[in-house]
Scaffold this motif. Structure first.
Motif, PDB file in Angstrom:
ATOM      1  N   ALA A 186       3.427  12.476  -4.627  1.00  0.00           N
ATOM      2  CA  ALA A 186       2.968  11.795  -5.840  1.00  0.00           C
ATOM      3  C   ALA A 186       4.096  11.700  -6.869  1.00  0.00           C
ATOM      4  O   ALA A 186       4.320  10.644  -7.485  1.00  0.00           O
ATOM      5  N   ILE A 187       4.809  12.793  -7.064  1.00  0.00           N
ATOM      6  CA  ILE A 187       5.907  12.815  -8.036  1.00  0.00           C
ATOM      7  C   ILE A 187       7.003  11.844  -7.624  1.00  0.00           C
ATOM      8  O   ILE A 187       7.540  11.091  -8.458  1.00  0.00           O
ATOM      9  N   LYS A 188       7.333  11.828  -6.331  1.00  0.00           N
ATOM     10  CA  LYS A 188       8.446  10.997  -5.871  1.00  0.00           C
ATOM     11  C   LYS A 188       8.076   9.520  -5.734  1.00  0.00           C
ATOM     12  O   LYS A 188       8.955   8.656  -5.801  1.00  0.00           O
ATOM     13  N   LEU A 189       6.796   9.234  -5.537  1.00  0.00           N
ATOM     14  CA  LEU A 189       6.389   7.840  -5.386  1.00  0.00           C
ATOM     15  C   LEU A 189       5.907   7.212  -6.685  1.00  0.00           C
ATOM     16  O   LEU A 189       5.841   5.983  -6.790  1.00  0.00           O
ATOM     17  N   VAL A 233       3.993   1.912   2.380  1.00  0.00           N
ATOM     18  CA  VAL A 233       5.075   2.800   1.950  1.00  0.00           C
ATOM     19  C   VAL A 233       4.632   4.240   2.164  1.00  0.00           C
ATOM     20  O   VAL A 233       3.549   4.647   1.719  1.00  0.00           O
ATOM     21  N   VAL A 234       5.462   5.010   2.859  1.00  0.00           N
ATOM     22  CA  VAL A 234       5.236   6.443   3.009  1.00  0.00           C
ATOM     23  C   VAL A 234       6.487   7.169   2.520  1.00  0.00           C
ATOM     24  O   VAL A 234       7.575   6.598   2.469  1.00  0.00           O
ATOM     25  N   GLN A 235       6.316   8.444   2.183  1.00  0.00           N
ATOM     26  CA  GLN A 235       7.432   9.201   1.609  1.00  0.00           C
ATOM     27  C   GLN A 235       7.626  10.526   2.334  1.00  0.00           C
ATOM     28  O   GLN A 235       6.664  11.267   2.570  1.00  0.00           O
ATOM     29  N   GLY A 236       8.855  10.816   2.689  1.00  0.00           N
ATOM     30  CA  GLY A 236       9.193  12.154   3.123  1.00  0.00           C
ATOM     31  C   GLY A 236       8.698  12.523   4.504  1.00  0.00           C
ATOM     32  O   GLY A 236       8.878  11.793   5.476  1.00  0.00           O
ATOM     33  N   ASP A 237       7.990  13.668   4.565  1.00  0.00           N
ATOM     34  CA  ASP A 237       7.802  14.322   5.857  1.00  0.00           C
ATOM     35  C   ASP A 237       6.458  15.018   6.003  1.00  0.00           C
ATOM     36  O   ASP A 237       6.317  15.952   6.778  1.00  0.00           O
ATOM     37  N   THR A 238       5.460  14.575   5.276  1.00  0.00           N
ATOM     38  CA  THR A 238       4.161  15.240   5.334  1.00  0.00           C
ATOM     39  C   THR A 238       3.302  14.693   6.475  1.00  0.00           C
ATOM     40  O   THR A 238       3.599  13.646   7.056  1.00  0.00           O
ATOM     41  N   THR A 239       2.212  15.386   6.748  1.00  0.00           N
ATOM     42  CA  THR A 239       1.245  14.899   7.733  1.00  0.00           C
ATOM     43  C   THR A 239       0.663  13.565   7.288  1.00  0.00           C
ATOM     44  O   THR A 239       0.437  12.672   8.114  1.00  0.00           O
ATOM     45  N   SER A 240       0.433  13.402   5.995  1.00  0.00           N
ATOM     46  CA  SER A 240      -0.087  12.126   5.478  1.00  0.00           C
ATOM     47  C   SER A 240       0.896  10.995   5.709  1.00  0.00           C
ATOM     48  O   SER A 240       0.503   9.874   6.064  1.00  0.00           O
ATOM     49  N   ALA A 241       2.186  11.262   5.508  1.00  0.00           N
ATOM     50  CA  ALA A 241       3.200  10.229   5.720  1.00  0.00           C
ATOM     51  C   ALA A 241       3.254   9.813   7.184  1.00  0.00           C
ATOM     52  O   ALA A 241       3.332   8.621   7.508  1.00  0.00           O
ATOM     53  N   LEU A 242       3.215  10.798   8.082  1.00  0.00           N
ATOM     54  CA  LEU A 242       3.224  10.475   9.510  1.00  0.00           C
ATOM     55  C   LEU A 242       1.988   9.677   9.888  1.00  0.00           C
ATOM     56  O   LEU A 242       2.080   8.660  10.600  1.00  0.00           O
ATOM     57  N   ALA A 243       0.819  10.101   9.424  1.00  0.00           N
ATOM     58  CA  ALA A 243      -0.417   9.390   9.746  1.00  0.00           C
ATOM     59  C   ALA A 243      -0.383   7.964   9.201  1.00  0.00           C
ATOM     60  O   ALA A 243      -0.831   7.022   9.864  1.00  0.00           O
ATOM     61  N   GLY A 244       0.151   7.796   8.006  1.00  0.00           N
ATOM     62  CA  GLY A 244       0.262   6.460   7.429  1.00  0.00           C
ATOM     63  C   GLY A 244       1.164   5.558   8.245  1.00  0.00           C
ATOM     64  O   GLY A 244       0.855   4.374   8.462  1.00  0.00           O
ATOM     65  N   ALA A 245       2.283   6.108   8.729  1.00  0.00           N
ATOM     66  CA  ALA A 245       3.201   5.314   9.540  1.00  0.00           C
ATOM     67  C   ALA A 245       2.565   4.930  10.871  1.00  0.00           C
ATOM     68  O   ALA A 245       2.698   3.791  11.338  1.00  0.00           O
ATOM     69  N   ILE A 246       1.856   5.863  11.487  1.00  0.00           N
ATOM     70  CA  ILE A 246       1.188   5.569  12.766  1.00  0.00           C
ATOM     71  C   ILE A 246       0.126   4.491  12.580  1.00  0.00           C
ATOM     72  O   ILE A 246       0.078   3.503  13.327  1.00  0.00           O
ATOM     73  N   ALA A 247      -0.746   4.680  11.584  1.00  0.00           N
ATOM     74  CA  ALA A 247      -1.835   3.722  11.369  1.00  0.00           C
ATOM     75  C   ALA A 247      -1.291   2.336  11.050  1.00  0.00           C
ATOM     76  O   ALA A 247      -1.821   1.317  11.519  1.00  0.00           O
ATOM     77  N   ALA A 248      -0.236   2.276  10.253  1.00  0.00           N
ATOM     78  CA  ALA A 248       0.332   0.980   9.874  1.00  0.00           C
ATOM     79  C   ALA A 248       0.930   0.264  11.079  1.00  0.00           C
ATOM     80  O   ALA A 248       0.651  -0.919  11.314  1.00  0.00           O
ATOM     81  N   MET A 279       0.849  -1.182   0.000  1.00  0.00           N
ATOM     82  CA  MET A 279       0.000   0.000   0.000  1.00  0.00           C
ATOM     83  C   MET A 279       0.892   1.241   0.000  1.00  0.00           C
ATOM     84  O   MET A 279       1.689   1.440   0.910  1.00  0.00           O
ATOM     85  N   VAL A 280       0.751   2.068  -1.019  1.00  0.00           N
ATOM     86  CA  VAL A 280       1.522   3.297  -1.148  1.00  0.00           C
ATOM     87  C   VAL A 280       0.613   4.465  -0.793  1.00  0.00           C
ATOM     88  O   VAL A 280      -0.403   4.693  -1.450  1.00  0.00           O
ATOM     89  N   ILE A 281       0.971   5.206   0.255  1.00  0.00           N
ATOM     90  CA  ILE A 281       0.143   6.307   0.746  1.00  0.00           C
ATOM     91  C   ILE A 281       0.723   7.632   0.263  1.00  0.00           C
ATOM     92  O   ILE A 281       1.905   7.914   0.454  1.00  0.00           O
ATOM     93  N   ILE A 282      -0.147   8.438  -0.350  1.00  0.00           N
ATOM     94  CA  ILE A 282       0.277   9.707  -0.950  1.00  0.00           C
ATOM     95  C   ILE A 282      -0.656  10.809  -0.485  1.00  0.00           C
ATOM     96  O   ILE A 282      -1.880  10.670  -0.570  1.00  0.00           O
ATOM     97  N   GLY A 283      -0.071  11.901  -0.010  1.00  0.00           N
ATOM     98  CA  GLY A 283      -0.890  13.025   0.420  1.00  0.00           C
ATOM     99  C   GLY A 283      -0.757  14.255  -0.445  1.00  0.00           C
ATOM    100  O   GLY A 283      -1.750  14.914  -0.762  1.00  0.00           O
ATOM    101  N   THR A 284       0.460  14.582  -0.844  1.00  0.00           N
ATOM    102  CA  THR A 284       0.724  15.842  -1.527  1.00  0.00           C
ATOM    103  C   THR A 284       1.277  15.627  -2.920  1.00  0.00           C
ATOM    104  O   THR A 284       1.694  14.517  -3.282  1.00  0.00           O
TER     105      THR A 284
END
Length: 368
Positions: A17-20, A94-109, A8-13
Motif C-alpha cells: 500500500a505504501i509503495k503503490l 499492476v502488482v508490487q514486490g513479492d507478496t502472495t497477493s502480488a503472485l496471485a494477481g500476476a497469475i490471475a491476470a 487495476m492496482v492490486i494491494i495485499g499488505t
C-alpha cells in the motif's frame, strides 16, 4: 475480453500500500482510470496505510481466514482475483514486490490475458528459503510480467540474466522513496528527545523461531544500557509472547503497528535501525539512518554498497556488538549516516505512470 481501459492496482499488505500509493496518485494525475483492489492479506493495515495518501479501495476481497496456509491463501486469492478481473476487464494489472497477493494477481491476470506491470521487479537474494516465500514469489512473477519496473540498475542486471528482454525493463527507482518524501513534507518539526532512539522492526517468517529469541535478547540488553530507547512496533503475524524479554525493559516501548506518518517520524528521529524488513532498509538508506540488517543476506545490496546498512545476521552477540559500536563510536556512526539516492530519487511513480500511459495510448492507436 474487451478491455475497459482501466489500470487495476492490486494491494495485499501494508508495504504494498505504501509503495503503490504514489503510483495510484501519479496514474490519476495523468487522468488514467485507476482502480484499487485490496486482497485483505493485511486486513486493516493496508487500508490504513492508504488513508494518509487520500486513497480508498474500490474493492476489498477480505481473503484472510484464521489458520490459513500460504497455499490456501494463494488458491483463494487467484480465484477471487480471477472473478474480479472478469468483471472489471482492466487493460493492465499492476502488482508490487513479492507478496502472495502480488503472485496471485500476476497469475490471475495472465490467465485472463491481461498484461502485468511488476513494480519493484528484479530483487534477488538467490536463495529460495531467504526470505521465504518472498524470493519464490518474485522470481515467479518475473516469468509472468509484461513490464518490469526495476528499482535499481542491479535489479535490471538480475532480470536480464534471467532472459527478460531489455525493452521490457525500465529502471525507475523505488516508489517507497516517493512515499517517504511525500510524507516527510507533511510532518511537524521533530521534538528533541532525551535519549537516542533505536527503531526495530521484526517480522520475517524465517526469523520467527530460532532467530527471534536471539534478536529480542540483543535488543533487551541494549535497552538495559539506560541511555537509549528501543521502539518496536509489533507485527500482527508474530506470536505475542515472543516479545516477553523486551517487555520487561523500562527503556523499551512496544507499540501496535504505527500509522505510516508516525513511523516515518520515528525513522527520521532514530539514531539507528535494527530490522529484518526490506522496505525499512530502503527508507532508512534514503534518510541516512544507519541500519543493521538482522538477516543472513539482503536482496537490496545497494544499501550495503551505499554504506548505510550492514548485514549482521541474527546471533545475539553479533547484533549487540554492532549496535554498541554505533552507539559508542561517533566516527563509525557518522560513516553510515549519509543519505543515499541509490534506491530512488522520489520520482519513480511518475516514471512508471508515464510508461503505462504510453502503453495504453499505443494500444488504442489504430494500426497504419
Amino acid at each position: 475480453m474487451t478491455s475497459s481501459g482501466t489500470v487495476m492496482v492490486i494491494i495485499g499488505t501494508r508495504p504494498e500500500a505504501i509503495k503503490l500509493a504514489p503510483l495510484v496518485l501519479a496514474l490519476r494525475a495523468l487522468e488514467l482510470p485507476t482502480r484499487v483492489c485490496l486482497t485483505g492479506q493485511h486486513p486493516e493495515m493496508a487500508a490504513e496505510a492508504l488513508d494518509p495518501f487520500g486513497i480508498a479501495a474500490d474493492a476489498n476481497l477480505a481473503l484472510m481466514r484464521p489458520g490459513q496456509s500460504l497455499s490456501e491463501l494463494t488458491e483463494r486469492a487467484v480465484g477471487a482475483l480471477a472473478l474480479l478481473l472478469a468483471r472489471e476487464r482492466p487493460a493492465w494489472v499492476v502488482v508490487q514486490g513479492d507478496t502472495t497477493s502480488a503472485l496471485a494477481g500476476a497469475i490471475a491476470a495472465r490467465q485472463a490475458g491481461i498484461p502485468v506491470a511488476h513494480v519493484e521487479a528484479g530483487l534477488r537474494s538467490f536463495d529460495l528459503s531467504q526470505p521465504y516465500p518472498e524470493e519464490i514469489n518474485r522470481t515467479l512473477i518475473a516469468r509472468l510480467a509484461t513490464l518490469h519496473f526495476a528499482p535499481t540498475p542491479g535489479a535490471r542486471v538480475n532480470l536480464r540474466a534471467e532472459g527478460v528482454p531489455d525493452a521490457a525493463i525500465a529502471v525507475t527507482g523505488n516508489t517507497v522513496v516517493d512515499a517517504l518524501h511525500r510524507t516527510l513534507r507533511d510532518l511537524p518539526p521533530a521534538v528533541p528527545a532525551d535519549r537516542r532512539l533505536i527503531l526495530a522492526t521484526l517480522h520475517r517468517r524465517e526469523n520467527r523461531e530460532a532467530a527471534f529469541p536471539e534478536i529480542i535478547g540483543a535488543l533487551a540488553a541494549i535497552a538495559a544500557r539506560g541511555d537509549v530507547e528501543v521502539l518496536l512496533p509489533r507485527h500482527p503475524g508474530c506470536p505475542p509472547g515472543i516479545y516477553a524479554p523486551l517487555e520487561a525493559c523500562p527503556a523499551a516501548r512496544l507499540v501496535p503497528p504505527m500509522p505510516y506518518p508516525a513511523f516515518v517520524a520515528a525513522l527520521a528521529a532514530a539514531h539507528l535501525v535494527v530490522t529484518d524488513s526490506g522496505g525499512v532498509q530502503e527508507e532508512a538508506s534514503a534518510l541516512g539512518v544507519p541500519t543493521l540488517v538482522v538477516r543472513a543476506l539482503t536482496e537490496r545490496p545497494e544499501v550495503v554498497e551505499a554504506g548505510t546498512a550492514l548485514v549482521v545476521d541474527t546471533a545475539r552477540g553479533g547484533i549487540l556488538a554492532a549496535v554498541t559500536r554505533l552507539l559508542d563510536d561517533d566516527e563509525a556512526h557518522r560513516r553510515m549516516a549519509n543519505a543515499s539516492t541509490r534506491i530512488g530519487d522520489g520520482k519513480a511513480a511518475e516514471r512508471i505512470a508515464r510508461r503505462l500511459h504510453d502503453e495504453l495510448h499505443a494500444a488504442r492507436r489504430p494500426a497504419a
